[in-house]
Design an enzyme around this catalytic site. Structure first.
Site, PDB file in Angstrom:
ATOM      1  N   ASP A  35       6.306 -10.965  -9.454  1.00 50.63           N
ATOM      2  CA  ASP A  35       5.908 -11.720 -10.640  1.00 50.63           C
ATOM      3  C   ASP A  35       6.683 -11.148 -11.826  1.00 50.63           C
ATOM      4  O   ASP A  35       7.277 -10.069 -11.747  1.00 50.63           O
ATOM      5  CB  ASP A  35       4.396 -11.614 -10.879  1.00 50.63           C
ATOM      6  CG  ASP A  35       3.849 -12.829 -11.632  1.00 50.63           C
ATOM      7  OD1 ASP A  35       3.059 -13.596 -11.047  1.00 50.63           O
ATOM      8  OD2 ASP A  35       4.226 -13.016 -12.798  1.00 50.63           O
ATOM      9  N   ILE A  36       6.629 -11.870 -12.935  1.00 54.18           N
ATOM     10  CA  ILE A  36       7.393 -11.448 -14.119  1.00 54.18           C
ATOM     11  C   ILE A  36       6.750 -10.230 -14.789  1.00 54.18           C
ATOM     12  O   ILE A  36       7.409  -9.501 -15.526  1.00 54.18           O
ATOM     13  CB  ILE A  36       7.545 -12.635 -15.094  1.00 54.18           C
ATOM     14  CG1 ILE A  36       8.631 -12.352 -16.125  1.00 54.18           C
ATOM     15  CG2 ILE A  36       6.223 -12.993 -15.761  1.00 54.18           C
ATOM     16  CD1 ILE A  36       9.204 -13.586 -16.758  1.00 54.18           C
ATOM     17  N   ASP A  50      12.012 -11.923 -12.521  1.00 56.02           N
ATOM     18  CA  ASP A  50      12.129 -13.096 -13.377  1.00 56.02           C
ATOM     19  C   ASP A  50      12.887 -14.146 -12.556  1.00 56.02           C
ATOM     20  O   ASP A  50      13.950 -13.835 -11.998  1.00 56.02           O
ATOM     21  CB  ASP A  50      12.927 -12.686 -14.632  1.00 56.02           C
ATOM     22  CG  ASP A  50      13.026 -13.805 -15.645  1.00 56.02           C
ATOM     23  OD1 ASP A  50      13.069 -14.974 -15.216  1.00 56.02           O
ATOM     24  OD2 ASP A  50      13.065 -13.499 -16.849  1.00 56.02           O
ATOM     25  N   TYR A 131       5.640 -31.049 -17.179  1.00 60.50           N
ATOM     26  CA  TYR A 131       5.231 -30.425 -15.919  1.00 60.50           C
ATOM     27  C   TYR A 131       5.348 -31.436 -14.767  1.00 60.50           C
ATOM     28  O   TYR A 131       5.941 -31.144 -13.725  1.00 60.50           O
ATOM     29  CB  TYR A 131       3.794 -29.940 -16.079  1.00 60.50           C
ATOM     30  CG  TYR A 131       3.146 -29.394 -14.845  1.00 60.50           C
ATOM     31  CD1 TYR A 131       3.506 -28.157 -14.317  1.00 60.50           C
ATOM     32  CD2 TYR A 131       2.124 -30.102 -14.199  1.00 60.50           C
ATOM     33  CE1 TYR A 131       2.878 -27.649 -13.196  1.00 60.50           C
ATOM     34  CE2 TYR A 131       1.492 -29.599 -13.080  1.00 60.50           C
ATOM     35  CZ  TYR A 131       1.869 -28.367 -12.580  1.00 60.50           C
ATOM     36  OH  TYR A 131       1.237 -27.877 -11.470  1.00 60.50           O
ATOM     37  N   LYS A 135       7.839 -31.457 -11.550  1.00 64.20           N
ATOM     38  CA  LYS A 135       7.326 -31.459 -10.176  1.00 64.20           C
ATOM     39  C   LYS A 135       7.932 -32.631  -9.390  1.00 64.20           C
ATOM     40  O   LYS A 135       8.322 -32.478  -8.235  1.00 64.20           O
ATOM     41  CB  LYS A 135       5.794 -31.527 -10.167  1.00 64.20           C
ATOM     42  CG  LYS A 135       5.113 -30.240 -10.609  1.00 64.20           C
ATOM     43  CD  LYS A 135       5.398 -29.072  -9.667  1.00 64.20           C
ATOM     44  CE  LYS A 135       4.658 -27.813 -10.027  1.00 64.20           C
ATOM     45  NZ  LYS A 135       5.058 -26.646  -9.221  1.00 64.20           N
TER      46      LYS A 135
HETATM   47  N1  SER Z   1      -3.846 -27.915 -12.345  1.00 62.04           N
HETATM   48  C1  SER Z   1      -2.596 -28.360 -12.852  1.00 62.04           C
HETATM   49  C2  SER Z   1      -2.677 -28.615 -14.315  1.00 62.04           C
HETATM   50  O1  SER Z   1      -3.743 -28.958 -14.773  1.00 62.04           O
HETATM   51  C3  SER Z   1      -2.174 -29.620 -12.160  1.00 62.04           C
HETATM   52  O2  SER Z   1      -1.387 -29.303 -11.096  1.00 62.04           O
HETATM   53  O3  SER Z   1      -1.699 -28.516 -14.963  1.00 62.04           O
END
Ligand code: SER
Length: 305
Positions: A35-36, A50, A131, A135
């Site tokens: 982990d970082i 990292d 995010y 993904k």
């Molecule tokens: N649990 C995550 C979030 O709320 C979703 O993958 O960002």
């Protein structure tokens, strides 16, 4: 077992539990946590890493004989919206670094979690957060590395994860973890989503077992090389609060939605995971009642029977 397993993001919510489970399954000496953070408050092998440091990653893989890798380091949905450029960098460049170094060093298998954040509210692949975009793009990169380079990358679209050990940070579904801590410590909770915001959720033991079962499945049975949908339960803050109240009758919840509400509004209420069930026999064990009871037992609010 003669090879090593590397968990990147081992101090996070999923990483903490997955590392424990992998050590239990394969032995303490076989699993390297990374982990970082400078050091991890746990027994077992730990390296500071990292994900932007490709050289160090390559060194660890080559010198420790890493053949299986879990890449869990990411910036979650709500936090990602505060700093989109950083979220994109960590989530995307981090994954590309891991895939490339894994390929070059002939790692056998890579696990990388995707998320329900790739969907819109109708369940179409149509992400609305950085995010979610990272993904969705990452899923195609995973398939690309499998098809072009034969790297056996496997992935799950996790729902919101609930656990009592490490807390999540910066996610839209984090309320479902915070609520337990506040219920136990304060007797009340101020929820950042509205009462009726139903989202897909999963208890951590199921989430960990899903990853292990997916990685154990014969390659020939894996028909999805982007990421499998994965489901266990769906509930709203109100339903969870009602469940908690069964055990802690004085518990009260207020709701004051913040910017996370807009993210939640764009996510589906449930997902269909028939491919995971068909291909590698996925079956959840925890529903909302069983999870709530187990959470409260583990947070010290309920006696074990
Ligand atoms: N649990 C995550 C979030 O709320 C979703 O993958 O960002």
């Amino acid at each position: 077992m003669k090879y090593a397993i590397l968990v990147i993001g081992a101090c996070g919510q999923l990483g903490t539990e997955l590392t424990r489970a992998l050590r239990k399954k394969h032995g303490w000496k076989s699993v390297i946590a990374a982990d970082i953070h400078p050091a991890m408050d746990a027994e077992g092998l730990y390296v500071q890493l990292d994900v932007f440091n490709k050289k160090k990653l390559a060194y660890i893989i080559a010198h420790r004989g890493v053949k299986q890798l879990y890449h869990l380091a990411a910036v979650l949905s709500a936090l990602g919206e505060q700093n989109p450029a950083k979220a994109w960098d960590v989530n995307m460049q981090g994954l590309l670094n891991v895939l490339e170094v894994a390929k070059e060093n002939k790692v056998w298998q890579v696990f990388w979690p995707s998320s329900i954040a790739v969907f819109d509210k109708n369940g179409e692949l149509n992400p609305s957060t950085v995010y979610g975009i990272s993904k969705a793009a990452g899923e195609y990169w995973c398939r690309y590395y499998f098809e072009k380079h034969g790297l056996d990358v496997r992935s799950l679209r996790y729902p919101g994860l609930i656990s009592h050990r490490a807390k999540p940070g910066g996610g839209t579904t984090d309320y479902a973890v915070e609520i337990f801590h506040e219920a136990v410590n304060k007797g009340s909770y101020d929820c950042f989503l509205n009462r009726k915001s139903t989202l897909p959720m999963m208890y951590m033991p199921d989430a960990v077992r899903a990853a292990l079962e997916l990685m154990d499945a014969p390659a020939a049975s894996i028909s999805v090389r982007t990421a499998y949908n994965l489901a266990a339960m769906s509930f709203s803050p109100q339903e969870l609060a009602t469940e908690i109240k069964r055990h802690l009758p004085d518990f009260e919840m207020a709701c004051n939605p913040d910017f996370s509400q807009a993210i939640a509004n764009n996510w589906p209420v449930s997902v269909s995971d028939y491919r995971a069930r068909r291909d590698w026999g996925w079956q959840e064990e925890y529903d909302i009642a069983r999870m709530t009871e187990d959470m409260l037992v583990n947070l010290g609010q309920k006696e074990l029977c």
